[in-house]
Enzyme design. Structure first.
Site, PDB file in Angstrom:
ATOM      1  N   GLY A   1       0.772  -1.233   0.000  1.00  0.00           N
ATOM      2  CA  GLY A   1       0.000   0.000   0.000  1.00  0.00           C
ATOM      3  C   GLY A   1       0.803   1.283   0.000  1.00  0.00           C
ATOM      4  O   GLY A   1       0.235   2.372   0.099  1.00  0.00           O
TER       5      GLY A   1
ATOM      6  N   GLY B   1       2.628   2.376  -2.517  1.00  0.00           N
ATOM      7  CA  GLY B   1       2.697   2.947  -3.852  1.00  0.00           C
ATOM      8  C   GLY B   1       3.785   2.369  -4.728  1.00  0.00           C
ATOM      9  O   GLY B   1       4.243   3.031  -5.668  1.00  0.00           O
ATOM     10  N   LYS B   2       4.199   1.119  -4.462  1.00  0.00           N
ATOM     11  CA  LYS B   2       5.253   0.490  -5.271  1.00  0.00           C
ATOM     12  C   LYS B   2       4.859   0.413  -6.742  1.00  0.00           C
ATOM     13  O   LYS B   2       5.650   0.742  -7.625  1.00  0.00           O
ATOM     14  CB  LYS B   2       5.532  -0.927  -4.762  1.00  0.00           C
ATOM     15  CG  LYS B   2       6.095  -1.010  -3.372  1.00  0.00           C
ATOM     16  CD  LYS B   2       6.480  -2.429  -3.010  1.00  0.00           C
ATOM     17  CE  LYS B   2       5.310  -3.393  -3.065  1.00  0.00           C
ATOM     18  NZ  LYS B   2       4.287  -3.113  -2.048  1.00  0.00           N
ATOM     19  N   THR B   3       3.630  -0.033  -7.000  1.00  0.00           N
ATOM     20  CA  THR B   3       3.209  -0.200  -8.390  1.00  0.00           C
ATOM     21  C   THR B   3       3.164   1.133  -9.120  1.00  0.00           C
ATOM     22  O   THR B   3       3.658   1.268 -10.240  1.00  0.00           O
ATOM     23  CB  THR B   3       1.835  -0.892  -8.453  1.00  0.00           C
ATOM     24  OG1 THR B   3       1.924  -2.177  -7.831  1.00  0.00           O
ATOM     25  CG2 THR B   3       1.366  -1.060  -9.887  1.00  0.00           C
ATOM     26  N   SER B   4       2.571   2.151  -8.494  1.00  0.00           N
ATOM     27  CA  SER B   4       2.497   3.464  -9.129  1.00  0.00           C
ATOM     28  C   SER B   4       3.890   4.029  -9.398  1.00  0.00           C
ATOM     29  O   SER B   4       4.162   4.575 -10.471  1.00  0.00           O
ATOM     30  CB  SER B   4       1.703   4.428  -8.237  1.00  0.00           C
ATOM     31  OG  SER B   4       0.387   3.975  -8.053  1.00  0.00           O
TER      32      SER B   4
ATOM     33  N   ASP C   1       3.878  -9.753  -7.870  1.00  0.00           N
ATOM     34  CA  ASP C   1       2.910  -9.720  -6.763  1.00  0.00           C
ATOM     35  C   ASP C   1       1.742 -10.648  -7.071  1.00  0.00           C
ATOM     36  O   ASP C   1       1.106 -10.518  -8.116  1.00  0.00           O
ATOM     37  CB  ASP C   1       2.396  -8.290  -6.587  1.00  0.00           C
ATOM     38  CG  ASP C   1       1.609  -8.096  -5.299  1.00  0.00           C
ATOM     39  OD1 ASP C   1       1.065  -9.092  -4.788  1.00  0.00           O
ATOM     40  OD2 ASP C   1       1.540  -6.960  -4.824  1.00  0.00           O
TER      41      ASP C   1
ATOM     42  N   THR D   1      -7.643   1.214  -6.745  1.00  0.00           N
ATOM     43  CA  THR D   1      -6.991  -0.089  -6.654  1.00  0.00           C
ATOM     44  C   THR D   1      -7.414  -0.890  -5.422  1.00  0.00           C
ATOM     45  O   THR D   1      -7.755  -2.065  -5.540  1.00  0.00           O
ATOM     46  CB  THR D   1      -5.459   0.086  -6.692  1.00  0.00           C
ATOM     47  OG1 THR D   1      -5.110   0.693  -7.941  1.00  0.00           O
ATOM     48  CG2 THR D   1      -4.760  -1.247  -6.572  1.00  0.00           C
TER      49      THR D   1
END
Length: 595
Positions: free
Chosen positions: A18, A20-23, A45, A501
């Site tokens: 949560g 913000g790794k993906t963003s 993931d 998300t």
């Protein structure tokens, strides 16, 4: 305030769920592609939302991202990888061995251990095999939440140790069968992760104490694995310009205090800081804003949009308490506040005079940091993987080992040195904890979505393993799935944030649970700025962004729904957790009921 350095070819984003790794991984990849580089983003993931953030449907092969020339992405789908891995191991024997033998092999490859091995196998091909990604200038890995990632990274040495010490042939469950051939590839994977010339590990955190603690733990554990080429990104930093707004001031002060008290090891790393963005980070336009925050227009409105809001958490707690006993499980995407909600429910039930056990199956648990007081009737436990492995190993050797000769016992000990054992031992402890719900309340703060589902799906594989090594099954395990499926015994509370998300992830979780015969009891929407009472323009704009997600959960998805406002007082300690339950959403300019 900039994106992390992209000096190396491989970038590895990791951190607490949560943050913000993906963003951030997508914004970094997009910025590189805009600079003329060819970039591949890979998600490892199990609960990936990479395709949602990039706005393009993905699979397990590199897919060009629409509207972003030079940018490609793929998802390592653990279930699909497991199916491919399973067929690679079983397929050559079809038509040769009897049907019963084939069925037995397929059963051996049906457990959660196979899924983890298969996902790592795919990951290793991309990182350890130079030819697999030769056409890309940069490869960015968007990884799973911290606990799962560290397990992924430690697998190579764990498997290598197991295989090297095997003298009579690996006798573990079927998944081990294909590992010997991969030793060279796994060694290359670890070597590349450790190379400062080739790989940068980007630790992503929010500007809060828990997130920075977790990032520092990750830093230290990675360093112990020989991976010291690390950098830090603090995401979502909110700078309040003395607005006088209580929520904005609290948000800025919390961030400043957390950064001032950052662990020394973490503070020593090179750092990048990304500002708080008033709208979500889904889609290429939002990712460009993350990379170039100076292009974001400053909002001016001090008003929130009008919409009806669900009630606070207290009504749900009253309903739970009326049952007198049972299991309450908080589930959801990493970083949505499962731990805090679980602790708040446990404290409230104990304050009502009930005997309550608060426990977690999350490998990255931080319940102790959330609950810093003593509450009569409340016992706090954690399912510790290393301790459970030791107990399980001792029990199996005591029951099954005494019946074996020296050679047979040596083979059994080899089995128990396998990483498969940890999955089995933790699952066994999970079942034992659920059993305690017969005599009081058990509140379980569970692992992030993907890991939790794998844990629940392990029931049949675990059953077969117990029968093989012990010849019997504990009552707690025999009763586990029926109890989880009994709404009178188990209440699953799905926790989410009012953002795209987390809500989409929670919706997928809801469907997975229903397919498994587990009907969720309620949803909790956590940390709502819309319900906080703020009038700060940036936060009001973010509050308006929450409306469609609150409406979707409250009107369409949740059988029961509660909403927790973003609170100026941090919900830590007994008093803070009590306030989390009793606080009602701010209803100024809103209707107080749904309809």
């Amino acid at each position: 305030m900039t994106l992390p350095s992209t000096r190396t070819r491989f970038l590895f984003f990791t951190g607490k769920g949560g943050v913000g790794k993906t963003s951030l991984s997508c914004a970094t990849g997009l910025a590189l592609a805009q600079a003329g580089k060819s970039v591949l983003i890979v998600s490892t993931d199990p609960a990936s939302n990479l395709d949602e953030v990039l706005g393009t449907g993905l699979n397990q092969t590199p897919t060009a991202i629409a509207g972003a020339p030079g940018l490609f992405a793929l998802n390592i789908d653990p279930e699909a990888a497991a199916h491919t891995y399973r067929e690679r191991m079983v397929g050559p024997y079809r038509g040769i061995l009897p049907a019963a033998a084939i069925q037995s092999m397929e059963e051996q490859f049906s457990g959660a251990c196979t899924v983890e091995i298969a996902a790592f196998d795919e990951f290793s091909k991309l990182l350890g095999d130079p030819g697999a990604t030769a056409e890309f200038d940069h490869v960015i890995f968007d990884t799973a939440p911290t606990g799962h990632t560290l397990r992924l990274l430690t697998l190579p040495s764990a498997w290598d140790e197991f295989i090297s010490s095997s003298t009579g042939g690996a006798s573990c469950l079927g998944p081990l069968a294909g590992l010997e051939k991969q030793k060279t590839l796994y060694a290359a994977t670890v070597e590349r992760l450790s190379s400062a010339e080739e790989t940068t590990v980007v630790l992503v955190a929010r500007a809060d104490a828990a997130s920075l603690r977790e990032a520092d733990r990750t830093r230290a554990e990675l360093a112990d694995l020989g991976i010291r080429n690390q950098t830090l990104v603090v995401n979502g930093l909110f700078p309040d310009a003395a607005s006088g707004d209580a929520i904005a001031t609290a948000m800025a002060q919390r961030a400043a205090e957390a950064l001032a008290n950052m662990p020394a090891g973490l503070a020593g790393l090179s750092q990048s800081r990304i500002p708080f963005l008033p709208r979500g980070t889904v889609g290429l336009a939002a990712l460009r804003e993350m990379a170039h925050p100076e292009i974001v227009a400053s909002p001016t409105s001090h008003e929130m949009p009008a919409t009806s809001l669900p009630p606070g958490l207290s009504a749900l707690v009253e309903d739970m308490a009326s049952a007198g006993h049972g299991v309450i499980m908080t589930m959801g995407k990493g970083g949505v506040g499962k731990t805090t909600v679980a602790a708040a429910i446990a404290v409230a039930l104990a304050k009502k005079g009930h005997h309550v056990v608060l426990s977690t199956t999350d490998p990255a648990a931080h319940i102790a940091a959330t609950l810093d007081g003593i509450v009569p009737g409340l016992t706090v436990k954690r399912i510790d993987p290393s301790q459970e492995v030791q107990l399980y190993t001792e029990e199996v050797l005591a029951k099954a080992g005494q019946q074996l000769d020296a050679g047979g016992r040596a083979m059994l000990e080899e089995d128990l040195r396998s990483p498969c054992t940890e999955e089995i031992a933790v699952f066994r402890a999970f079942a034992r904890t659920v059993d305690e719900g017969k005599n009081g309340f058990v509140v379980l703060d569970t692992a992030p979505t993907g890991h939790t589902i794998l844990l629940l799906d392990a029931a049949e594989a675990y059953h077969r393993e117990v029968m093989r090594t012990q010849g019997d099954m504990p009552e707690s395990v025999r009763e586990l799935l029926p109890r989880l499926r009994d709404p009178g015994y188990t209440r699953v509370v799905i926790v989410t944030l009012p953002e795209a998300t987390p809500v989409h992830e929670a919706e997928r979780l809801d469907k997975d649970l229903v397919r498994a015969g587990i009907k969720p009891y309620a949803w909790v929407i956590n940390q709502s700025l819309l319900a906080s009472g703020t009038t700060h323009p940036v936060l009001c704009q973010r509050g308006g962004y929450e409306v469609p997600f609150i409406r979707r959960v409250a009107d369409s998805l949740a059988p029961e729904c509660a909403l927790i406002p973003w609170l100026a007082e941090s919900p830590v300690g007994v008093t803070g957790l009590e306030h989390l339950v009793t606080q009602q959403p701010c209803i100024e300019a809103h209707s107080s009921s749904l309809g």
